[in-house]
Scaffold this active site. Structure first.
Site, PDB file in Angstrom:
ATOM      1  N   HIS A 161     -22.910 -11.094  34.244  1.00 52.36           N
ATOM      2  CA  HIS A 161     -24.049 -10.256  34.595  1.00 52.36           C
ATOM      3  C   HIS A 161     -24.507  -9.523  33.337  1.00 52.36           C
ATOM      4  O   HIS A 161     -23.725  -9.330  32.397  1.00 52.36           O
ATOM      5  CB  HIS A 161     -23.654  -9.246  35.669  1.00 52.36           C
ATOM      6  CG  HIS A 161     -23.405  -9.849  37.007  1.00 52.36           C
ATOM      7  ND1 HIS A 161     -23.459  -9.106  38.164  1.00 52.36           N
ATOM      8  CD2 HIS A 161     -23.089 -11.119  37.386  1.00 52.36           C
ATOM      9  CE1 HIS A 161     -23.194  -9.888  39.206  1.00 52.36           C
ATOM     10  NE2 HIS A 161     -22.965 -11.114  38.761  1.00 52.36           N
ATOM     11  N   GLU A 201     -25.024  -6.431  32.554  1.00 52.07           N
ATOM     12  CA  GLU A 201     -24.260  -5.255  32.152  1.00 52.07           C
ATOM     13  C   GLU A 201     -22.916  -5.648  31.546  1.00 52.07           C
ATOM     14  O   GLU A 201     -22.481  -5.078  30.537  1.00 52.07           O
ATOM     15  CB  GLU A 201     -24.033  -4.321  33.355  1.00 52.07           C
ATOM     16  CG  GLU A 201     -25.314  -3.762  33.956  1.00 52.07           C
ATOM     17  CD  GLU A 201     -25.925  -4.645  35.052  1.00 52.07           C
ATOM     18  OE1 GLU A 201     -26.697  -4.099  35.856  1.00 52.07           O
ATOM     19  OE2 GLU A 201     -25.632  -5.856  35.120  1.00 52.07           O
ATOM     20  N   CYS A 222     -24.448  -3.837  40.194  1.00 48.24           N
ATOM     21  CA  CYS A 222     -23.678  -4.288  41.353  1.00 48.24           C
ATOM     22  C   CYS A 222     -22.277  -3.677  41.280  1.00 48.24           C
ATOM     23  O   CYS A 222     -21.910  -3.062  40.280  1.00 48.24           O
ATOM     24  CB  CYS A 222     -23.608  -5.816  41.359  1.00 48.24           C
ATOM     25  SG  CYS A 222     -22.459  -6.503  40.134  1.00 48.24           S
ATOM     26  N   CYS A 238     -20.332  -4.726  38.098  1.00 45.75           N
ATOM     27  CA  CYS A 238     -20.876  -4.110  36.889  1.00 45.75           C
ATOM     28  C   CYS A 238     -20.595  -2.616  36.864  1.00 45.75           C
ATOM     29  O   CYS A 238     -20.250  -2.059  35.816  1.00 45.75           O
ATOM     30  CB  CYS A 238     -22.372  -4.373  36.797  1.00 45.75           C
ATOM     31  SG  CYS A 238     -22.750  -6.125  36.512  1.00 45.75           S
TER      32      CYS A 238
END
Length: 162
Positions: free
Chosen positions: A59, A61, A89, A92
């Site tokens: 992801h 991040e 999320c 993250c």
């Protein structure tokens, strides 16, 4: 927050959104971008690379955190701010806490992400459940050897605490 820091936040957040659009259009992954800034300096940028790297943890991040830690040669990003094109999320968010990042600034909400097919609500609901009630069968299988490793860590005199 001073006016200059609010202006700086807007510039960095806009860059996170630009990354999300650029990399999405290049078919590198979903529409997510992030950057990590400390003392007014960008330490790293990240974008969603889930499909291009075939890594479900890639992801924006997490990618930015990995790159920033490498750039500063440390596992701690204390004093930094992460700017994300969307609300992080659960994975993250946990990574942000583990990296000791001081602030999170995001643009789109998790509800907006859910509306386009990125719904994390299941994870938010799954985490607090007892192990026996989770969707993925989760079994605690205690081993003496595992306990021994923890004991060894506890008594290790040259460990690097984190």
């Amino acid at each position: 927050m001073t006016q200059s820091s609010a202006d700086e936040d807007a510039v960095f957040l806009k860059r996170a959104v630009e990354l999300s659009a650029e990399r999405m259009r290049a078919n590198l992954g979903g529409p997510f971008g992030a950057l990590i800034v400390r003392d007014g300096k960008v330490l790293a940028e990240g974008w969603n690379e889930v499909t291009s790297s075939k890594d479900p943890t890639a992801h924006a991040e997490v990618v930015a955190i990995r790159r920033a830690c490498e750039a500063v040669d440390d596992f701690s990003l204390k004093g930094a701010t992460i700017y994300a094109s969307c609300e992080p999320c659960p994975m993250c968010l946990a990574s942000i806490y583990w990296a000791r990042i001081d602030r999170i600034i995001f643009a789109n909400t998790r509800q907006a992400a859910a509306a386009i097919g990125f719904d994390d609500e299941f994870l938010y609901l799954e985490i607090p459940k007892p192990l026996s009630e989770r969707a993925i069968p989760t079994v605690h299988a205690a081993l003496k050897e595992a306990e021994d490793v923890f004991d060894e860590w506890k008594n290790k005199t040259d460990k690097i605490e984190y």
